[in-house]
Design a protein around this motif. Sequence first.
Motif, mmCIF file in Angstrom:
data_model
loop_
_atom_site.group_PDB
_atom_site.id
_atom_site.type_symbol
_atom_site.label_atom_id
_atom_site.label_comp_id
_atom_site.label_asym_id
_atom_site.label_seq_id
_atom_site.Cartn_x
_atom_site.Cartn_y
_atom_site.Cartn_z
ATOM 1 N N ASP B 9 0.848 -1.197 0.000
ATOM 2 C CA ASP B 9 0.000 0.000 0.000
ATOM 3 C C ASP B 9 0.886 1.250 0.000
ATOM 4 O O ASP B 9 2.117 1.165 0.072
ATOM 5 N N THR B 57 -9.892 2.887 -8.289
ATOM 6 C CA THR B 57 -10.556 3.301 -7.052
ATOM 7 C C THR B 57 -11.767 4.190 -7.310
ATOM 8 O O THR B 57 -12.596 4.376 -6.431
ATOM 9 N N LYS B 69 -4.870 3.151 -8.395
ATOM 10 C CA LYS B 69 -3.562 3.041 -7.776
ATOM 11 C C LYS B 69 -2.533 2.937 -8.895
ATOM 12 O O LYS B 69 -2.808 2.388 -9.966
ATOM 13 N N ASP B 175 -1.022 6.984 -6.282
ATOM 14 C CA ASP B 175 -2.400 7.089 -6.782
ATOM 15 C C ASP B 175 -2.438 8.151 -7.863
ATOM 16 O O ASP B 175 -1.810 9.200 -7.715
#
Lengths: 497, 407
Positions: B9, B57, B69, B175
């Motif tokens: 992440d 997303t 992402k 992102d």
Amino acid sequence: MSVIMPPADQGVLARRERIVAALRAFVPGEGVIATEREMKPFESDGLTAYRQMPMVVVLPETTEQVSRVLAYCHAEGIKVVPRGAGTSLSGGALPLVDGVLLGMAKFSRIREIDFANRVAVVEPGVTNLAVTRAVEHEGFYYAPDPSSQIACTIGGNIAENSGGVHCLKYGMTTNNVLGCEIVLITGEVLRIGGKHLDSGGYDLLGIITGSEGLLGVVTEITVRLLKKPETARAVLVGFPSSEDAGACVSQVIGAGIIPGGMEMMDRPAIHAVEEFVHAGYPLDVEALLIVELDGPQAEVDHLIARVSEIAGGCHASTIRVSTSEEERLLFWAGRKAAFPAVGRISPDYYCMDGTIPRARLPQVLHRMKELSAKYGLGVANVFHAGDGNLHPLILYDANKPGELQRAEDFGSDILRLCVEVGGVLTGEHGVGVEKRDLMPAMFSEIDLKQQQRLKCAFDDQGLLNPGKVFPALHRCAELGRVHISGGQLPFPDIPRF
Amino acid sequence: MTDLLKVRDARDVETAVQWALGAGKALEIVGGGSKRALGRPSQTDLTLDLSGLAGVTLYEPDELVLSAKAGTKLTEIETLVAASDQELAFEPMDFGSLLGTAPGTATIGGVLSVNASGPRRIKAGAARDHFLGFSAVSGRGETFKSGGRVVKNVTGYDLCKLMAGAFGTLGAMTDVTIKVLPRAETEQTLLVPGLGAARAAEAMMQAMASSCEVSGAAHLPASIVARLPGMPGGQAFTALRLEGVAPSVAHRKTLLESLMRSYGQPETLDTEASRTLWRAVRDVVPFAVDGPAGARHVWRLSTAPSQGAALGAALAAEADAELIYDWAGGLIWAALAPSDDAGAGLVRRAVANAGGQATLIRAPAAIRAAIDVFTPDGPGIAALSQRIKDGFDPKGVLNPGRMWAGI
């Protein structure tokens, strides 16, 4: 006027006479203006609520003069505020009491028109409309068309990344420029890009565009020219609610249609405009949409029919398709006169410029009504509906004590609301001084400091247009420090291979 | 170069960069790995693999916006938006055939990082023009963002432009948000046969200066045509693409045919054949690493369209060069017979004369390390670029040396 500008440098002010004399050596004759009476026209830009006399006005005519002026100011620690035509609506060209106001109006030549490569090389003081005027005999035009295009300059357009009603389809300034010559505060002259597309290396032109005069002074710009569309027609559609109008906009785009322009007005704006222009707008509607389709005749006819059909399905109460060029221009005449029309019904108005995700329009308009009641000030809305760029015009009377302040507070609430629903503080007017102190609503301190590090790469003493865009000024040396959190062992939980 | 850090992440990215900063390590930033051989070979200690940052997303077709992402596969995004009859209008190329990496491995972060664009660039803009917002970790180990999810936005500096084409040297993007646009209902391509490069350039410029709204203009010499799928062989073709709603395409085709009459009797490719051709032009398939030009060194030259033919001729006069002209003559893909410097001396000289830029796209790593991959800028721009790098990545943690030595 409530904005606090950087403290005046008393040392610079004390040396004013010497500085003026030095500048006269670089820019002879009338190019240096130092009397109060002659400097008066420069004390504000299009955001007239903010006024400040500069220390001195300099109007250079050549890149070399710009270079010498800037190098001198850099060496002497003197602030510089660049200015085009002074049409900024965000106070981007607001002078500083201890600063040189560098007016670029004398850079007014079109240096080259190259139809083969569909570009024009122009000086920054050339007006936006003058570019189109210079090439329209061959059927070309320059696409970005801000409302102020008669007066605003290409240099100012670069500084603000100006848009206009056609930028949904044709892009903003940044999408329509290929190269520039720029003078840094050190006096160094750099050439970036040219007639070709996409230079390798960092996209310096991309960051200079929209940098609000904080990175350098542009002295030449290469712009792209487009062929004028074969034809254009407009549909005027009235709706019983802004929800219906919003749904229509979404469905048009959802159907794969990108109109040349798609503008919305709310009831107060429609009424103000109709009374002023008599464009034949329906008065019994809550929202009015102008959708313009441009391109080859066959395409325009085809799409006009589809847009009309979609509008009909969205409870439109009136649908009028322009049947002549005169009628199309009449549809637009109202929209284009929206600001002066609102100016007729209110002693003063304050023009805002947020962008929102389009689907949130009904919610935003509803909240705006509540805010209007709270502040006791009326508001009329014009909206670049295709790209979600909202221009609320707040009605106030500057002669009534406290109204300007209330209008500004109302405006700030609207912009915070735009950010809250996923939008941004400014779609095309720039941050300037006006929205400077709202920047933390959208950016973290880390974000803002990173942007200022970019500024430091261009202007390490912060002399170019300080007090604009950033709510807090940091010294570059402080920004450059690296905080190392310590030689921790490498994060045992990240998978390694 | 052996260690691979596979992040899960955005927080992992920040942790990794902070660690590298503290430990004095340099990171190679990789998504799908399809463009690892682009640019200068970086001197890095570890590879930071962002392919785990995957997934769209936000996608709102009516708002023309998509967020993902950074490690999301381009193919996944293209498939998703195609289901709503939309596309990435800048037509990003797949470097797979040129660089010999597996097709379909490119990620959206990588596409934006190299500002990849295809033939439609001349009409719809480059990746940079469709890049609305991002979040990234700087070389200072801090997560910062810029832009937003709306098209019209002038709030603060436009850092999207800076990140596009920065080859990951300023930040590791986690992102991104891009603009998507409706896909054309239909397309057709006119093929004008038998032109030389100079005459083809005239034809393309005339087409571009018309109201035909040409969305692709390429000149393909005969030897190139032979390597393209589904093309009638034996001669050069100048290809002009028209896209849009059917009545519009039909109308513009008639107009374009009459404009091109003096250049030759054009043939027509219908939708499917047209799509196949432009995909191959986009990906520079004639210079595929497993094809006849596979051993050649490949350059990408950008110049003013009016200079393209002369620039191509200058290369061909002094070297064994195969050429493809795209962007109405303003983009030249040049495949030169292998040499010690990939022909850099000749290419730089010719581009300096014509005006423009040249980037070395395919050559062995040793050559890409020894010569400038990007056109060397003057000292002023070079110093400014260095100062920008220092502002984002003062210790050289992110892809150091990938663009220029020290940057």
